[in-house]
Design a protein around this motif. Structure first.
Motif, short mmCIF file in Angstrom:
data_model
loop_
_atom_site.label_atom_id
_atom_site.label_comp_id
_atom_site.label_asym_id
_atom_site.label_seq_id
_atom_site.Cartn_x
_atom_site.Cartn_y
_atom_site.Cartn_z
N UNK A 224 0.81 -1.25 0.09
CA UNK A 224 0.03 -0.22 0.00
C UNK A 224 1.00 1.40 -0.17
N UNK A 259 -0.65 -4.52 -9.42
CA UNK A 259 -1.64 -3.22 -9.27
C UNK A 259 -0.68 -1.96 -9.25
N UNK A 262 1.22 -1.26 -11.89
CA UNK A 262 0.03 -0.62 -13.13
C UNK A 262 -0.03 0.82 -12.72
N UNK A 263 -0.15 1.16 -11.56
CA UNK A 263 -0.51 2.32 -11.36
C UNK A 263 0.61 3.33 -11.41
N UNK A 285 -10.15 -11.15 -11.19
CA UNK A 285 -11.16 -10.48 -11.87
C UNK A 285 -10.74 -9.13 -12.22
N UNK A 286 -9.98 -8.64 -11.33
CA UNK A 286 -9.44 -7.29 -11.57
C UNK A 286 -8.48 -7.21 -12.85
N UNK A 289 -10.53 -7.38 -15.99
CA UNK A 289 -11.39 -6.07 -16.03
C UNK A 289 -10.22 -5.07 -16.54
N UNK A 290 -9.04 -4.91 -16.14
CA UNK A 290 -8.17 -3.92 -16.47
C UNK A 290 -8.12 -3.67 -17.59
N UNK A 291 -8.09 -2.22 -18.32
CA UNK A 291 -7.83 -1.78 -19.50
C UNK A 291 -6.57 -1.38 -19.76
N UNK B 258 -17.29 -5.40 -8.01
CA UNK B 258 -16.91 -4.27 -8.94
C UNK B 258 -15.92 -4.55 -10.14
N UNK B 259 -14.89 -5.70 -10.20
CA UNK B 259 -14.41 -5.85 -11.30
C UNK B 259 -15.09 -6.81 -12.26
N UNK B 262 -16.90 -3.81 -13.79
CA UNK B 262 -16.12 -2.97 -14.54
C UNK B 262 -15.84 -3.91 -15.83
N UNK B 263 -15.49 -4.90 -16.02
CA UNK B 263 -15.45 -5.59 -17.31
C UNK B 263 -16.35 -5.64 -18.01
N UNK B 283 -11.80 -1.28 -0.81
CA UNK B 283 -10.74 -0.35 -1.59
C UNK B 283 -9.52 -1.77 -1.90
N UNK B 284 -8.78 -1.40 -2.90
CA UNK B 284 -7.68 -2.59 -3.03
C UNK B 284 -6.70 -1.72 -3.97
N UNK B 285 -5.51 -1.92 -3.99
CA UNK B 285 -4.53 -1.44 -4.88
C UNK B 285 -5.05 -1.60 -6.41
N UNK B 286 -5.86 -2.43 -6.61
CA UNK B 286 -6.25 -2.46 -8.16
C UNK B 286 -7.33 -1.58 -8.43
N UNK B 287 -8.21 -1.11 -7.42
CA UNK B 287 -9.09 -0.12 -7.62
C UNK B 287 -8.29 1.19 -7.75
N UNK B 288 -7.24 1.30 -6.94
CA UNK B 288 -6.35 2.60 -7.30
C UNK B 288 -5.77 2.58 -8.64
N UNK B 289 -5.50 1.39 -9.16
CA UNK B 289 -4.48 1.28 -10.29
C UNK B 289 -5.66 1.50 -11.48
N UNK B 290 -6.69 1.07 -11.40
CA UNK B 290 -7.45 0.97 -12.75
C UNK B 290 -7.72 2.42 -13.29
N UNK B 291 -7.95 2.64 -14.70
CA UNK B 291 -8.06 3.79 -15.26
C UNK B 291 -9.44 3.80 -15.69
N UNK B 294 -11.09 3.86 -9.40
CA UNK B 294 -12.38 3.92 -8.82
C UNK B 294 -12.32 4.19 -7.32
#
Lengths: 347, 347
Positions: A224, A259, A262-263, A285-286, A289-291, B258-259, B262-263, B283-291, B294
């Motif tokens: 984190x 992640x 990626x960020x 799943x994340x 889902x990521x693009x 969520x994911x 999103x997908x 929350x999770x690092x993936x939510x922050x990393x998503x573009x 989230x």
DNA sequence: TTGTAGGCGTTATCAA
DNA sequence: TTGATAACGCCTACAA
């Protein structure tokens, strides 16, 4: 503190009008009992809401009906499917599961093992490598079933390397086909080398055969990270990727690392897969889902855990037929994050 | 199966040249013992690698030094921080933790509770609501410490609703400020209504006061949907969002949902936050990393778990000072996925 | 400060 | 098929 209304075996015996021995025989299913006696005992037990005291039973029989699970770090979600599989398998067979988190600490590991030992667990399942293998060696010598994924898989004839090699080969060939020649392998710290050493070795081998250059990049980031850490990481990755002979592929060692990377990549405006391709171990799943969607190598820890537990229960005599270990090979799931190597002007 | 070389208290007593009573007193720290005796006992115990048999000790003292954790579904990662916090707190105090997965099944819950009861656990911590509260009612009546997050938080003066209300209010106001007037609240199935009922109520309340229309959308999707399910979900969401008076905000009830959503949104070419804003619990690092990144409502389950465990241990007499429950309020983390409401031509 | 001894609840042995 | 009984290993009055 203790339960008070719950009766003991004598109460049940009195209620049923039989001896404690009969009650024990009926309820444990060991030893003969007439249908009539069984009937009386069962209804008496139900009426008194009786449950045999496991401590007394353990003491007498020398079987605790508990198995221990030693987890290197309960914060890491990869161990959840593992734990779940163990618990489910054990539960079905009447076993309870004590979970012990090592917190990556030598001292705590020792403490936890002592505690499990004091509880006289019937078996020990380790979700990762123990920090101090010598300690569990003693358990083995005492005849207690102890397993970890590495030795278990190896003894089953499917060493984890063999399960991983197929997928790793696919990834490397895929990358080679896309024209990549330089891979940066990302790890959190030096510690991960020990746990996932076999991956590193395997990738190295395949890369050599494909004339791909492989470099290890130790990120040293937290799971984190704060905004500052992220900026710093972004800078580092930017420099790495934009260097004249920098890697055109980033390969993340773990799903928790992905992640964060990626960020940082997004922060550095590094386009996937335009500027650089990306792969990681571990699916979720994340990642899908990521693009762009993230290419991953998926390994099924729960299959390993299930097989380990089944084998252990079998050794304990609670599973009649010897389980056939059904370990699934790691799978490469190609998605959008892996693409053609960018043309990068040298110097 | 059982450990063989491990000695018992008599062996230690013989080795140390004292009585078993002295050994017990020294090693348990209860009762007087001379320095000399203590010394002899300790070295004898170390030499024989002695660890008191927990079953025998439990039987005698009526304290198992085990606490049970009942988890509704070990597959759900939200329970991992919870479990970890309990384990850590307990471990520090010398307690072992038995983890019992209910698998959302009434039958298995009953089985697990019986097993924990048979093990005579000193306390029970539930990570969610029990399927059958009456069953644990019996435990309470027997004087056994039993807690779940809902009643614990309420009794501590910070009901979970109060912890959630601030963040939920912020989200709603934020959405209102962006001009949103219609929210679709996404849940996996009807089951989630029970567990997170208070969220739904709270959101409803705030929305009413802000003249926002709130609708519940039951998705009925799996956590690992196949391509077909995803396509179907995408179609459904597309129709929902593009309907004349469809929601301009999708609010996901859980982090595992969520994911998947999103997908599906990506599949349907629904732009965030252009076509529709998006928020989720968890929350999770993936939510922050998503573009786009989230927006989330983060709630700290580990703080609740820690407080619960501390309180329970205190009741068991293993924590001297009564713990002050330090529950943290849910936090709204505004990110890019929430933006201005799109202009949508009606009818 | 120490030791003796009884019993925690259960199960296995053995005799009936 | 049943019941009486002796352990399992530990803790704790109680007596010394």
């Amino acid at each position: 503190v203790a339960s008070s209304t719950r009766g003991d075996i004598r109460r049940v015996a009195a209620e049923a009008g039989v001896s404690t021995a009969t009650v024990s025989r009926v309820l444990s299913g060991r030893g003969p009992a007439s249908a009539g006696a069984a009937q009386k005992v069962r209804s008496a037990a139900a009426k008194l809401d009786y449950l045999p005291n496991a401590s007394a039973s353990s003491l007498r029989t020398d079987r605790s009906m508990i198995i221990g699970v030693l987890v290197p770090n309960l914060a890491n979600p990869v161990f959840l499917p593992f734990l779940r599989a163990v618990e489910q398998m054990a539960q079905r067979r009447g076993y309870s599961v004590i979970v012990a988190d090592t917190q990556h600490s030598d001292r705590i590991e020792a403490q936890q093992l002592d505690r499990l030992s004091a509880q006289r667990v019937d078996g020990l399942i380790m979700a990762g490598r123990p920090r101090n293998p010598a300690r569990v060696g003693r358990w083995r010598r005492d005849g207690l079933p102890v397993t970890d994924p590495y030795t278990f898989a190896a003894e089953a004839g499917f060493p984890l390397e063999s399960l991983a090699s197929g997928a790793i080969g696919q990834v490397c060939r895929d990358l080679a086909d896309f024209g990549h020649t330089r891979i940066g392998y990302l790890t959190r710290g030096a510690g991960s080398r020990a746990t996932f050493g076999h991956r590193w070795e395997l990738i190295g081998e395949v890369c050599r055969s494909l004339a791909i250059e492989l470099d290890r990049v130790t990120l040293g980031v937290d799971t984190r990270p704060g905004p500052g850490d992220l900026r710093q990481l972004a800078g580092r990755l930017e420099a790495l990727v934009h260097a004249p002979h920098g890697p055109t592929v980033l390969w993340s060692n773990s799903h928790v690392l992905a992640p964060v990377v990626l960020e940082a990549l997004a922060l550095a405006h590094i386009d996937l897969p335009g500027d650089c391709s990306f792969v990681t171990f571990g699916d979720s799943p994340w990642a899908a889902a990521y693009r762009p969607s993230i290419s991953v190598i998926e390994s099924d820890m729960s299959a390993v855990a299930e097989a380990m537990t089944a084998a252990l229960l079998h050794r304990l005599g609670s599973l009649d037929i010897p389980p056939v270990p059904r370990l699934t090979e790691d799978r490469y799931i190609a998605r959008e994050s892996v693409g053609p190597a960018p043309n990068r002007r040298a110097g």
